[in-house]
Design an enzyme around this catalytic site. Structure first.
Site, PDB file in Angstrom:
ATOM      1  N   LYS A 129       4.117   5.356   1.664  1.00 58.72           N
ATOM      2  CA  LYS A 129       4.041   4.057   1.453  1.00 58.72           C
ATOM      3  C   LYS A 129       5.257   3.476   0.482  1.00 58.72           C
ATOM      4  O   LYS A 129       5.413   4.361  -0.595  1.00 58.72           O
ATOM      5  CB  LYS A 129       2.762   3.354   0.678  1.00 58.72           C
ATOM      6  CG  LYS A 129       2.747   2.215   0.138  1.00 58.72           C
ATOM      7  CD  LYS A 129       1.060   1.746   0.065  1.00 58.72           C
ATOM      8  CE  LYS A 129       0.563   2.085  -1.272  1.00 58.72           C
ATOM      9  NZ  LYS A 129      -0.894   1.316  -1.237  1.00 58.72           N
TER      10      LYS A 129
ATOM     11  N   GLY B 113       1.265  -3.416   3.907  1.00 56.30           N
ATOM     12  CA  GLY B 113       0.169  -3.994   3.108  1.00 56.30           C
ATOM     13  C   GLY B 113       0.501  -5.313   2.284  1.00 56.30           C
ATOM     14  O   GLY B 113       1.695  -5.592   2.264  1.00 56.30           O
TER      15      GLY B 113
ATOM     16  N   PHE C 289       1.351  -4.697  -1.042  1.00 52.92           N
ATOM     17  CA  PHE C 289       2.178  -3.851  -1.765  1.00 52.92           C
ATOM     18  C   PHE C 289       3.182  -3.195  -1.315  1.00 52.92           C
ATOM     19  O   PHE C 289       4.112  -2.659  -1.905  1.00 52.92           O
ATOM     20  CB  PHE C 289       1.464  -2.931  -2.682  1.00 52.92           C
ATOM     21  CG  PHE C 289       0.191  -3.328  -3.345  1.00 52.92           C
ATOM     22  CD1 PHE C 289       0.515  -4.525  -4.010  1.00 52.92           C
ATOM     23  CD2 PHE C 289      -0.951  -2.803  -3.440  1.00 52.92           C
ATOM     24  CE1 PHE C 289      -0.546  -5.061  -4.523  1.00 52.92           C
ATOM     25  CE2 PHE C 289      -2.131  -3.448  -4.082  1.00 52.92           C
ATOM     26  CZ  PHE C 289      -1.940  -4.569  -4.926  1.00 52.92           C
ATOM     27  N   GLY C 290       3.375  -3.183  -0.044  1.00 52.03           N
ATOM     28  CA  GLY C 290       4.810  -2.313   0.754  1.00 52.03           C
ATOM     29  C   GLY C 290       4.369  -2.166   1.992  1.00 52.03           C
ATOM     30  O   GLY C 290       3.430  -2.538   2.662  1.00 52.03           O
TER      31      GLY C 290
ATOM     32  N   GLY D  53       2.579   0.435   8.945  1.00 50.57           N
ATOM     33  CA  GLY D  53       1.693  -0.774   8.866  1.00 50.57           C
ATOM     34  C   GLY D  53       2.299  -1.480   7.674  1.00 50.57           C
ATOM     35  O   GLY D  53       3.204  -1.048   7.049  1.00 50.57           O
TER      36      GLY D  53
ATOM     37  N   ASP E 161     -10.790  -3.246  -4.035  1.00 50.77           N
ATOM     38  CA  ASP E 161     -10.334  -3.731  -2.814  1.00 50.77           C
ATOM     39  C   ASP E 161     -10.772  -3.001  -1.668  1.00 50.77           C
ATOM     40  O   ASP E 161     -10.065  -2.618  -0.727  1.00 50.77           O
ATOM     41  CB  ASP E 161      -8.777  -3.749  -2.813  1.00 50.77           C
ATOM     42  CG  ASP E 161      -8.204  -4.537  -1.776  1.00 50.77           C
ATOM     43  OD1 ASP E 161      -8.929  -5.304  -1.548  1.00 50.77           O
ATOM     44  OD2 ASP E 161      -6.912  -4.626  -1.929  1.00 50.77           O
TER      45      ASP E 161
ATOM     46  N   VAL F 166       4.257   0.767   5.048  1.00 46.64           N
ATOM     47  CA  VAL F 166       3.845   2.472   5.230  1.00 46.64           C
ATOM     48  C   VAL F 166       4.527   2.808   6.375  1.00 46.64           C
ATOM     49  O   VAL F 166       4.503   2.207   7.595  1.00 46.64           O
ATOM     50  CB  VAL F 166       2.409   2.411   5.296  1.00 46.64           C
ATOM     51  CG1 VAL F 166       1.940   4.071   5.455  1.00 46.64           C
ATOM     52  CG2 VAL F 166       1.572   1.881   4.203  1.00 46.64           C
TER      53      VAL F 166
END
Ligand SMILES: *[C@@H]1O[C@H](CO)[C@@H](O)[C@H](O)[C@H]1NC(C)=O
Ligand SMILES: *[C@@H]1O[C@H](CO)[C@@H](O)[C@H](O)[C@H]1NC(C)=O
Ligand SMILES: *[C@@H]1O[C@H](CO)[C@@H](O)[C@H](O)[C@H]1NC(C)=O
Ligand SMILES: *[C@@H]1O[C@H](CO)[C@@H](O)[C@H](O)[C@H]1NC(C)=O
Ligand SMILES: *[C@@H]1O[C@H](CO)[C@@H](O)[C@H](O)[C@H]1NC(C)=O
Length: 613
Positions: free
Chosen positions: A337, A318, A320-321, A316, A436, A323
């Protein structure tokens, strides 16, 4: 140090040379004009001294820097003068002092006139960036309107004022109710979340956005000048006509200068990146040293590559980066991640390591290791075979999974997430606020036990701290508590997580995003409103997944808890331990909460952050 200074001044020198040269290239209009305190302004903005160089001419630029800068809008007979507050490449902010006075006096004259914008031309169109439509209806009209309309009654007997929460307007297919047709409509700038009192959110500061036509944008990209010819048609003028050899020489010189400047710029970017990275790494190393007893393993980047088999299996993506799935040597599967390089000063990384490494709870994802190797940063987690909760919720996605979750399972997940949150808020010496919580960040193991993940925005504070100071807005649109948007709603605290949690529950039982429309947009629009009305009038909920009476009770219970959690005022929301009590008690014992005042924080920013002015 000296070298840096030298390079800096060289860059400045060359870029000025470039400006001069390109000014010659485009004829009389330079690429930017000086406007005192407003800084350099560019097309479509210009000064009244050079009106042909733009579409909106600002008066007072060439006077002394602190002299007031104004903008004249309207026809020559009915023109209004506004003071200009700020100019950005495609945005201008100016103040309507008269409107500001009406607003301060709570005078209904504030609803009497549209803002005058320049006419749309083949070069550009203009719009008020943050605006709300206000309807002024004859008092005898009394239109019947859906309940997401506000009525401001204090302007009668002359007329009534109506407006809608802008959230409702972002649904595709939205149309104004026909009962408003006889009313006159104006569009006014706003800077807050619409509420009962229009004087609270309307403003005299107008943010106007300019959209240049495609051909004009292209023309500017080619260093041309957007003009209208005598017939009012678009004309892009590039290099002024001169002797050909002069043009060639100029182009060559320009190319040389550009090359040198580029080389220097690249060097500079590289240098600052290196510096930034060093300082981020230093911060991280200091942090790691301070927490020397971290119980987690540190990996080198080459090990990470091996674990993930060169990032073969992406799970996936996200904020922030990315995975990736991986496997430890002779060990379990893991999720790795990889954090975006240099997105910040190492803050997310530290947040995540600091928060998770302190926790150990069945409903919180376990951090097994991390990597901090040069600019590469990665986090290694236990692998969750069922992935994110998100894909089981939303109808259209859930159809693609081979496993559908029933009501019982949702209840199990809702309770699990609450236990995880309780642990974060109450279970350790320090309190961890997640900031979050959303379906995307809830992972499910092979038995569908939920685990909270993604602590990149988390904030660690002492348990005594009931008020948390955070900078700016953090979270994901649709789940952010109102007080995180605007401190007018209360202070930021653990109750802000409760709000996001409540939104998540409602999405879970609704089977769709709260902010999205049903297939038929003219039916009930906003799910929390819809379910509230159903609960209050004791109607059947009639949602998917309900097979029997016990399912019905369970859904009803989760809905009530969800609605308690999304109360506008943080103090009305229950703490997480109370949430658990409610979830575990009988539905008949639960009280229906007051109707959440404000449906949800807007998905598009209708507020103005302080630096936008
Ligand atoms: C606003 O109110 C003040 C005091 O009540 C009054 O003096 C002033 O004229 C008013 N201004 C406008 C624009 O109505
Ligand atoms: C108000 O905002 C909407 C949506 O952004 C935009 O389409 C419209 O043109 C704006 N109105 C004015 C008068 O600029
Ligand atoms: C409002 O409606 C009344 C009755 O229909 C009409 O007499 C009056 O002229 C209207 N006022 C305005 C300002 O349109
Ligand atoms: C204000 O502007 C809107 C569109 O920009 C227009 O539809 C409306 O008729 C105007 N209202 C008045 C009172 O001029
Ligand atoms: C644009 O204007 C220039 C100078 O006025 C003229 O020479 C040129 O032919 C025009 N171009 C077009 C496409 O109209």
């Amino acid at each position: 140090m000296v070298r840096v200074l030298l390079f800096k001044s060289l860059i400045v020198y060359f870029s000025q040379l470039l400006l001069i040269v390109s000014a010659h290239q485009t004829g009389k209009c330079p690429p930017s004009l000086d406007c005192g305190l407003l800084g350099q302004i560019q097309f479509p903005f210009t000064t009244t001294e050079q009106p042909h160089c733009g579409l909106l001419a600002i008066h007072g630029c060439q006077h002394d820097p602190s002299a007031p800068k104004t903008l004249q809008l309207g026809t020559s007979t009915t023109s209004t003068s506004y003071s200009v507050l700020k100019v950005e490449p495609r945005t201008i902010v100016f103040a309507d002092d008269e409107q500001e006075r009406y607003l301060r006096n709570k005078s209904c004259k504030a609803f009497s006139k549209n803002v005058t914008l320049p006419h749309t031309s083949p070069l550009a169109s203009f719009r008020i960036k943050y605006n709300i439509s206000i309807f002024r209806c004859n008092h005898s009209l009394k239109p019947s309107l859906p309940n997401y309309f506000h009525n401001y009654p204090n302007c009668s007997p002359e007329y009534d004022i109506f407006y809608a929460h802008p959230n409702t307007l972002s649904y595709t297919g939205f149309q104004w109710p026909s009962s408003l047709a006889p009313c006159s409509a104006i569009q006014l700038p706003l800077e807050g979340v619409p509420s009962e009192d229009p004087f609270q959110f309307l403003t005299g500061n107008i943010v106007v956005e300019v959209q240049l036509s495609h051909e004009c944008e292209r023309c500017l990209d080619g260093k041309g000048q957007c003009l209208l010819d005598t017939k009012g048609e678009f004309n892009c003028t590039t290099a002024s006509a001169g002797s050909r050899s002069w043009v060639v020489k100029m182009v060559l010189a320009l190319a040389l200068v550009v090359t040198v400047a580029l080389l220097l710029a690249i060097f500079k970017i590289y240098y600052t990146r290196l510096q930034k990275q060093n300082s981020a790494n230093q911060r991280i190393e200091v942090f790691l040293k301070k927490h020397g007893a971290l119980q987690i393993k540190r990996y080198g980047y080459s090990e990470i590559k091996k674990v993930t088999n060169c990032f073969r299996n992406k799970l996936g993506q996200g904020g922030f980066g990315s995975v990736y799935k991986g496997k430890l040597q002779d060990g379990p599967y893991v999720a790795v991640k990889i954090l975006n390089e240099l997105k910040d000063d190492g803050e997310e990384f530290i947040n995540e390591v600091a928060s998770i490494s302190r926790t150990s709870h069945i409903n919180i994802v376990t951090l097994l290791g991390f990597c901090c190797d040069g600019s590469k940063r990665a986090l290694v987690y236990e692998f969750m075979s069922n992935g994110s909760l998100e894909k089981f919720i939303y109808e259209e996605k859930a159809l693609m999974t081979d496993h559908q979750l029933d009501c019982q399972m949702f209840y199990h997940i809702v309770i699990g997430v609450a236990r995880g949150l309780e642990y974060l808020h109450k279970g350790c010496n320090t309190r961890i606020l997640h900031f979050d919580i959303k379906p995307h960040n809830i992972l499910l193991d092979e038995n569908f036990n939920p685990k909270i993940s993604d602590f990149g925005l988390a904030k660690i504070c002492s348990r005594k701290e009931s008020i948390v100071s955070i900078f700016g807005v953090r979270g994901t649109a649709g789940y952010i508590a109102p007080e995180v948007f605007s401190r007018n709603f209360g202070v930021v605290s653990h109750k802000s997580d409760i709000y996001s949690y409540g939104m998540m529950i409602l999405e879970l039982i609704g089977g769709r995003k709260n902010t999205m429309t049903r297939p038929n947009p003219s039916s009930e629009i906003y799910f929390p409103d819809w379910i509230y009305n159903r609960l209050e009038s004791n109607q059947e909920l009639g949602l998917q997944n309900m097979r029997n009476i016990s399912d019905q009770k369970m859904i009803r219970k989760m809905a009530i808890v969800g609605l308690w959690c999304i109360q506008t005022h943080p103090s009305t929301r229950p703490a997480i331990s109370r949430v658990l009590e409610m979830l575990e008690s009988k539905v008949e014992l639960l009280q229906i909460p007051p109707k959440p005042l404000l449906s949800s924080p807007p998905t598009s920013p209708v507020y103005l952050s302080s630096e936008a002015l």
